[in-house]
Write a protein that holds these residues in place. Structure first.
Motif, PDB file in Angstrom:
ATOM      1  N   UNK A   1      -6.240  14.955   1.256  1.00 27.58           N
ATOM      2  CA  UNK A   1      -5.741  14.772   2.619  1.00 27.58           C
ATOM      3  C   UNK A   1      -5.347  13.319   2.761  1.00 27.58           C
ATOM      4  N   UNK A   2      -4.106  13.100   3.142  1.00 24.08           N
ATOM      5  CA  UNK A   2      -3.609  11.731   3.207  1.00 24.08           C
ATOM      6  C   UNK A   2      -3.011  11.472   4.581  1.00 24.08           C
TER       7      UNK A   2
ATOM      8  N   UNK B   1      -3.628  18.464  -6.899  1.00 26.29           N
ATOM      9  CA  UNK B   1      -3.382  18.373  -8.338  1.00 26.29           C
ATOM     10  C   UNK B   1      -4.651  18.765  -9.083  1.00 26.29           C
ATOM     11  N   UNK B   2      -4.534  18.827 -10.399  1.00 30.53           N
ATOM     12  CA  UNK B   2      -5.623  19.333 -11.216  1.00 30.53           C
ATOM     13  C   UNK B   2      -6.878  18.460 -11.142  1.00 30.53           C
ATOM     14  N   UNK B   3      -6.682  17.152 -11.104  1.00 34.24           N
ATOM     15  CA  UNK B   3      -7.841  16.253 -11.154  1.00 34.24           C
ATOM     16  C   UNK B   3      -8.550  16.092  -9.817  1.00 34.24           C
TER      17      UNK B   3
ATOM     18  N   UNK C   1       0.847  -1.189   0.000  1.00 32.19           N
ATOM     19  CA  UNK C   1       0.000   0.000   0.000  1.00 32.19           C
ATOM     20  C   UNK C   1       0.890   1.250   0.000  1.00 32.19           C
ATOM     21  N   UNK C   2       1.456   1.518  -1.200  1.00 30.24           N
ATOM     22  CA  UNK C   2       2.431   2.605  -1.325  1.00 30.24           C
ATOM     23  C   UNK C   2       1.908   3.679  -2.267  1.00 30.24           C
ATOM     24  N   UNK C   3       2.107   4.925  -1.910  1.00 28.67           N
ATOM     25  CA  UNK C   3       1.794   6.031  -2.826  1.00 28.67           C
ATOM     26  C   UNK C   3       3.045   6.887  -2.990  1.00 28.67           C
ATOM     27  N   UNK C   4       3.458   7.058  -4.256  1.00 32.46           N
ATOM     28  CA  UNK C   4       4.580   7.955  -4.535  1.00 32.46           C
ATOM     29  C   UNK C   4       3.997   9.228  -5.131  1.00 32.46           C
ATOM     30  N   UNK C   5       4.354  10.361  -4.547  1.00 33.27           N
ATOM     31  CA  UNK C   5       3.811  11.632  -5.054  1.00 33.27           C
ATOM     32  C   UNK C   5       4.929  12.406  -5.769  1.00 33.27           C
ATOM     33  N   UNK C   6       4.639  12.835  -6.998  1.00 33.98           N
ATOM     34  CA  UNK C   6       5.640  13.504  -7.836  1.00 33.98           C
ATOM     35  C   UNK C   6       5.060  14.804  -8.387  1.00 33.98           C
ATOM     36  N   UNK C   7       5.797  15.889  -8.251  1.00 36.61           N
ATOM     37  CA  UNK C   7       5.247  17.172  -8.730  1.00 36.61           C
ATOM     38  C   UNK C   7       5.398  17.347 -10.242  1.00 36.61           C
ATOM     39  N   UNK C   8       6.353  16.646 -10.847  1.00 38.47           N
ATOM     40  CA  UNK C   8       6.543  16.779 -12.297  1.00 38.47           C
ATOM     41  C   UNK C   8       5.552  15.879 -13.043  1.00 38.47           C
ATOM     42  N   UNK C   9       5.602  16.003 -14.372  1.00 38.56           N
ATOM     43  CA  UNK C   9       4.666  15.275 -15.215  1.00 38.56           C
ATOM     44  C   UNK C   9       4.957  13.773 -15.240  1.00 38.56           C
ATOM     45  N   UNK C  10       6.225  13.424 -15.058  1.00 39.57           N
ATOM     46  CA  UNK C  10       6.604  12.018 -15.124  1.00 39.57           C
ATOM     47  C   UNK C  10       7.677  11.692 -14.078  1.00 39.57           C
TER      48      UNK C  10
ATOM     49  N   UNK D   1       1.514  16.402  -8.965  1.00 38.23           N
ATOM     50  CA  UNK D   1       0.902  16.599  -7.654  1.00 38.23           C
ATOM     51  C   UNK D   1       1.919  17.191  -6.680  1.00 38.23           C
ATOM     52  N   UNK D   2       1.511  18.235  -6.008  1.00 38.25           N
ATOM     53  CA  UNK D   2       2.417  18.916  -5.085  1.00 38.25           C
ATOM     54  C   UNK D   2       1.969  18.702  -3.649  1.00 38.25           C
ATOM     55  N   UNK D   3       2.900  18.296  -2.807  1.00 41.28           N
ATOM     56  CA  UNK D   3       2.614  18.185  -1.376  1.00 41.28           C
ATOM     57  C   UNK D   3       2.905  19.547  -0.761  1.00 41.28           C
ATOM     58  N   UNK D   4       1.913  20.088  -0.043  1.00 41.78           N
ATOM     59  CA  UNK D   4       2.108  21.413   0.552  1.00 41.78           C
ATOM     60  C   UNK D   4       2.216  21.357   2.066  1.00 41.78           C
ATOM     61  N   UNK D   5       1.703  20.301   2.667  1.00 40.23           N
ATOM     62  CA  UNK D   5       1.769  20.193   4.124  1.00 40.23           C
ATOM     63  C   UNK D   5       2.192  18.795   4.521  1.00 40.23           C
ATOM     64  N   UNK D   6       2.982  18.742   5.594  1.00 37.27           N
ATOM     65  CA  UNK D   6       3.333  17.457   6.189  1.00 37.27           C
ATOM     66  C   UNK D   6       3.451  17.698   7.690  1.00 37.27           C
TER      67      UNK D   6
END
Lengths: 123, 414
Positions: free
Chosen positions: B106-107, B99-101, B29-38, B84-89
């Motif tokens: 909140x994670x 992100x746009x979609x 159960x892993x989520x990788x968040x990336x601010x760039x397109x790829x 997708x940009x993370x703004x808070x931790x």
């Protein structure tokens, strides 16, 4: 007359400093390399330096405008600019996969230009 | 609120390797968040070769190196959320991202791996004197423009700083037809790898001017010239040595800064020297369940070492999730002593074998690196050559730590 040259090996991050003494094409003394590849590299540097060229090629219809490429084997350093001239005029159509051959024997050299990244079709 | 066992911030080489290592250790159960397109991070624009010698025993370009990891991540069907940009931790491992979609997300994560990488020091960051016309770029930005966006940044180039990206860009610009006039380095030695000086500068007859810097920048709309000068031992310009170089572009390759804004928000303690987190030997920060690896922890010279470090963080995060509590009692502090810039990790436990990563302060020959505590030397290693640009790794067996009474060990280069 014997000549002496200090060469930094570029093959790996160790970057061995190799001292090589030679007379024309004949190697008299060679020291400083941590592995045999370094000796071969230094000998090649005296005769004819070889480099892998990396650059990029224009892509049509892709999700990026460029695909990064490399020569699939080292080419003579003095021919690098000749290959760059060929690459400048190249155009490739998306999609492109890693390892795709973009062009065989650029500038008449014994190598191919291959893609180093994938480019998907732009939807 | 979305719940995830493991959230990794950044899908560059560190994030990807960390994700795969955690997966291998049973976390799915892993989520990788990336601010760039790829995914791929900085490797996507590093189209030159020289990557992978340690990890794959072959020479790869940056995109090829990234592709090996991206392929595996796809194969295991691990989720990468791009653009997708993370703004808070928070220190409770709660994240806010958008992100746009999806809009705002909140994670809540059980464990977080910080893998945000680093950013470049800018003209402002080094108090570059003179005008601010167009034509001044950081080396990585120029690399991005040229290699990803097909934009030629200039024709007559001066490069300030001889870090690896600067050297790589000197060659790249030359290949694309620009005239690289000089690489100026304020230090009496280059901060780049030796092989890059050879294949990027020497091959193309580009002069490397050591102990020189830019003391003025001139230009109204576009850069017209820079004034260079020699510097003394305290890096002050020496009067009478100044000379002008006509150019339309100045490339700055003057260092990378770990990007720790999110870490700070989560109350992660930072190390003043590295600019990254203070970590234990499992790469866990002072915040329970938050781990750090790659360039956000400390700036690496080789991506292969980033991958190694990230795998360690991935495994540690997996262990943390499975055990659900504090992992070990780390109680020995590691200090950088004379001749050593920094050492990672900063806190270790006695029970485990350790690998210390460190940098010396200046280039030198015939140095011994000593690891000492309680007035005794625990371990020493000799080096024929040392260089701040080349990270040193030293392995020490846990046997050496067990008899220790004091809680601090010191690393010195003598």
């Amino acid at each position: 007359m014997t000549e002496e040259k200090d060469i930094s090996c570029i093959l790996c991050p160790n970057g061995c400093d190799i001292k090589i003494k030679y007379l024309d094409d004949e190697i008299i003394e060679i020291e400083g390399a941590l592995c045999p590849k370094g000796n071969d590299y230094a000998k090649q540097e005296i005769k004819n330096p070889m480099r892998t060229l990396t650059s990029s090629v224009m892509v049509e219809g892709g999700d990026t405008s460029l695909v990064s490429v490399k020569t699939d084997k080292p080419v003579p350093l003095e021919k690098v600019m000749d290959i760059m001239d060929v690459i400048d005029d190249l155009r490739v159509k998306a999609p492109v996969s890693v390892g795709d051959v973009i062009l065989d024997s650029p500038a008449g050299l014994d190598c191919s230009i291959v893609a180093t990244r994938e480019v998907k079709i732009n939807i | 609120m979305m719940k995830k066992e493991l959230v990794i911030i950044g899908a560059g080489p560190a994030g990807l390797a960390a994700a795969l290592a955690a997966y291998e250790d049973g976390i799915e159960d892993i989520l990788i968040i990336e601010r760039e397109e790829r995914p791929g991070g900085i490797l996507n624009q590093c189209i030159h070769d020289g990557f992978g010698l340690h990890k794959f025993k072959e020479v790869l370009t940056g995109p090829e190196y990234a592709h090996r990891y991206i392929d595996k991540v796809r194969e295991k069907e691990l989720e990468i959320m791009t653009n997708t940009i993370v703004t808070e931790l928070t220190d409770e491992k709660e994240l806010k991202a958008f992100n746009e979609n999806d809009g705002i997300l909140h994670i809540k994560a059980e464990a977080v791996i910080l893998a945000m990488g680093s950013r470049e020091r800018t003209a402002g960051g080094i108090s570059l004197p003179g005008d601010r016309p167009s034509g001044i770029y950081t080396a990585g930005l120029a690399q991005n423009l040229m290699n990803l966006q097909n934009i030629q940044v200039g024709k007559k180039i001066v490069i300030l700083g001889s870090g690896d990206i600067g050297l790589i860009m000197a060659r790249r610009l030359t290949l694309e037809g620009a005239d690289v006039k000089a690489v100026l380095e304020i230090m009496p030695y280059s901060n780049g790898l030796r092989r890059n000086i050879n294949q990027c500068l020497v091959d193309y007859n580009i002069p490397l001017k050591l102990s020189q810097t830019v003391i003025d920048v001139k230009g109204e709309d576009r850069l017209e010239s820079v004034t260079a000068a020699e510097v003394d031992e305290s890096f002050n310009p020496i009067e009478g040595t100044e000379y002008e170089i006509e150019c339309d572009t100045l490339i700055l390759s003057v260092g990378l800064i770990p990007e720790n804004e999110l870490s700070k928000k989560a109350n992660v303690q930072l190390d003043d020297t590295t600019g990254g987190a203070v970590v234990k030997d499992n790469l866990e920060t002072n915040v329970d369940g938050i781990f750090s690896c790659g360039n956000v922890l400390h700036v690496h010279d080789l991506v292969d070492f980033v991958s190694d470090e990230a795998e360690k963080a991935g495994k540690a995060a997996a262990e943390y999730i499975k055990k659900g509590h504090k992992l070990n009692k780390d109680n020995i502090f590691v200090e950088a002593g004379s001749g050593i810039g920094y050492v990672i990790p900063q806190v270790i436990s006695k029970e485990k074998d350790q690998i210390f990563s460190m940098r010396v302060r200046k280039p030198d020959n015939e140095k011994t690196i000593k690891i000492a505590a309680d007035g005794k030397i625990l371990h020493e290693e000799n080096f024929e050559k040392v260089n701040p640009s080349e990270m040193i790794k030293i392995k020490v067996s846990s046997e050496k730590f067990k008899p220790l009474e004091k809680s601090t060990i010191k690393v010195v280069a003598e």
